[in-house]
Motif scaffolding. Sequence first.
Motif, short mmCIF file in Angstrom:
data_model
loop_
_atom_site.label_atom_id
_atom_site.label_comp_id
_atom_site.label_asym_id
_atom_site.label_seq_id
_atom_site.Cartn_x
_atom_site.Cartn_y
_atom_site.Cartn_z
N ASN A 64 6.03 -11.66 -5.57
CA ASN A 64 5.23 -10.93 -6.55
C ASN A 64 4.67 -9.69 -5.86
O ASN A 64 3.76 -9.77 -5.03
N VAL A 65 5.19 -8.51 -6.20
CA VAL A 65 4.84 -7.27 -5.50
C VAL A 65 3.81 -6.50 -6.31
O VAL A 65 4.03 -6.16 -7.48
N LEU A 66 2.67 -6.21 -5.66
CA LEU A 66 1.54 -5.53 -6.30
C LEU A 66 1.27 -4.24 -5.53
O LEU A 66 1.04 -4.27 -4.33
N GLY A 67 1.32 -3.12 -6.21
CA GLY A 67 1.17 -1.83 -5.55
C GLY A 67 -0.22 -1.24 -5.69
O GLY A 67 -0.89 -1.42 -6.70
N ILE A 68 -0.64 -0.53 -4.63
CA ILE A 68 -1.88 0.26 -4.68
C ILE A 68 -1.55 1.65 -4.14
O ILE A 68 -0.97 1.79 -3.07
N GLY A 69 -1.91 2.68 -4.90
CA GLY A 69 -1.67 4.04 -4.45
C GLY A 69 -2.44 5.04 -5.27
O GLY A 69 -3.12 4.68 -6.24
N SER A 70 -2.34 6.31 -4.88
CA SER A 70 -3.07 7.35 -5.59
C SER A 70 -2.17 8.16 -6.54
O SER A 70 -2.65 9.02 -7.26
N GLU A 71 -0.87 7.88 -6.52
CA GLU A 71 0.05 8.56 -7.43
C GLU A 71 -0.14 8.05 -8.86
O GLU A 71 -0.44 6.86 -9.07
N ILE A 72 0.08 8.91 -9.82
CA ILE A 72 0.05 8.50 -11.23
C ILE A 72 1.22 7.56 -11.48
O ILE A 72 2.34 7.81 -11.04
N TYR A 73 0.97 6.49 -12.20
CA TYR A 73 2.00 5.47 -12.42
C TYR A 73 3.27 6.07 -13.04
O TYR A 73 4.39 5.76 -12.62
N ASP A 74 3.11 6.93 -14.03
CA ASP A 74 4.27 7.49 -14.72
C ASP A 74 5.14 8.35 -13.82
O ASP A 74 6.30 8.62 -14.15
N SER A 75 4.59 8.80 -12.69
CA SER A 75 5.37 9.65 -11.77
C SER A 75 6.18 8.82 -10.78
O SER A 75 7.01 9.37 -10.05
N LEU A 76 5.97 7.50 -10.75
CA LEU A 76 6.71 6.64 -9.82
C LEU A 76 8.17 6.53 -10.25
O LEU A 76 8.50 6.60 -11.43
N ASP A 77 9.04 6.34 -9.26
CA ASP A 77 10.45 6.12 -9.53
C ASP A 77 10.63 4.89 -10.43
O ASP A 77 9.93 3.88 -10.27
N THR A 78 11.55 4.97 -11.38
CA THR A 78 11.73 3.89 -12.35
C THR A 78 12.07 2.57 -11.67
O THR A 78 11.54 1.51 -12.05
N SER A 79 12.92 2.60 -10.65
CA SER A 79 13.29 1.36 -9.97
C SER A 79 12.10 0.75 -9.24
O SER A 79 11.99 -0.48 -9.14
N ILE A 104 0.84 -1.19 0.00
CA ILE A 104 0.00 0.00 0.00
C ILE A 104 0.89 1.25 0.00
O ILE A 104 1.79 1.39 0.82
N SER A 105 0.64 2.16 -0.91
CA SER A 105 1.41 3.41 -1.04
C SER A 105 2.91 3.14 -1.11
O SER A 105 3.69 3.62 -0.28
N PRO A 106 3.35 2.37 -2.09
CA PRO A 106 4.76 1.95 -2.15
C PRO A 106 5.75 3.08 -2.44
O PRO A 106 6.95 2.90 -2.25
N HIS A 107 5.24 4.24 -2.85
CA HIS A 107 6.11 5.35 -3.23
C HIS A 107 6.46 6.27 -2.08
O HIS A 107 7.35 7.13 -2.22
N PHE A 108 5.80 6.11 -0.91
CA PHE A 108 6.02 7.07 0.17
C PHE A 108 6.14 6.37 1.51
O PHE A 108 5.32 5.52 1.84
N PRO A 109 7.15 6.80 2.32
CA PRO A 109 8.20 7.74 1.95
C PRO A 109 9.10 7.17 0.86
O PRO A 109 9.13 5.97 0.64
N PRO A 110 9.87 8.04 0.17
CA PRO A 110 10.59 7.59 -1.03
C PRO A 110 11.53 6.41 -0.80
O PRO A 110 11.68 5.57 -1.70
#
Length: 390
Positions: A27-42, A6-12
């Motif tokens: 198998n890692v599955l993310g759920i969040g409100s950030e736009i996919y293209d804005s996520l860090d490439t890694s 849940i919210s894999p992008h924050f904190p960075p």
Amino acid sequence: MNYVFISPHFPPNYKNFAIALKAEGVNVLGIGSEIYDSLDTSLKNALTEYYKVDNMEDYDQMFKACAFLSFKYGKIDWLESHNEYWLEQDARLRTDFNIDGFKNHDMVKIKRKSKMKDVFKRAGIPVARGSLVKTIDEALKLIKKVGYPVCAKPDSGVGASNTYKIKSFEELESFFNTKPPVDYVMEEFIQGEIHTFDGLVDNEGNLVFINSFVFGTGVMETVNDGLDQFYYNQREIPEDLKEFGEAAVEAFKLRGRFFHIEFFRKSDGDLVALEVNARPPGGLSVDMFNYANDIDIFNIYAKMVSGKTIEELSNPKYHCGFVGIKDKFGSKQVHSNEEIGLRFSDIMVSQGQIATVFSGALGNYAYVLRSPDFDVLRSASEYILERELI
């Protein structure tokens, strides 16, 4: 194994959990409100799929996201955010999808400070005298026993927000006239350093990793009084802290997760339990685990999740310290970031801006230092914290 993050992008820096989990075959599955293209490439490379919701506060959207991922990939084996803010929602999703870990019924003792006291007491761990207070008369009865000052804090709250030190009857009246409409715990004010017992525990209750930080200034004072912050790890955890910490892990039935348990170390040396947090310590503390021990705690966590063997860890090689500087009206640092970076290049492991959501407790700009010699660390922190009026 399907792991919903849940919210894999924050904190960075938490993207490293996803990266490490994938490396261990999860198998890692993310759920969040950030736009996919804005996520860090890694991070994007570590996620098998990312489900964007419009609003993570909307449980129906979160439920539908989990239902979709479960339908597409099979049973969800693990669900986690590592974030205090989402603890209750995580538990609700685990309950509805029958996922191992904390469920709805576990949240009372994990989120409510009044219930934490009961758990600590049953485990034989000293706590500050206090209770829920709903009226000024109830508060005065408590104050008659413990005296001023007292500390008032939301029974269910995050960090030191809306927390007050009350030193007189006039301040007590003001508190009841202006406090938010939530339940409050009031307790005797304990003077001392905060010593933490942090770590990672597996599903069988075995401690995989332990750590202790020392905060000379409490988070409440740091937030309310706008103070700069300095805290550091202990290379050897005192036996009494370890004993109480291990007892608390068992009493709260912490399993398969990080934890951050806070104690006061009083001037007489005694420990008093403050609260338990069923998540990693905030800010850059998880990175400090790595710097102090020359380990990869993200990989250790991933190995635990995937059921792999984890090598026994020795005591930390370094004292690792965090120095957080706040933007203050009327004063500034004596020494510039460039000057500090050059002077302490041999012990500086990182420096940079702090996310706004953490700045109240940790400052606007931070330095992380490490040295086997604590006196070196302390001297550097004093130099960095020097201020002058403007």
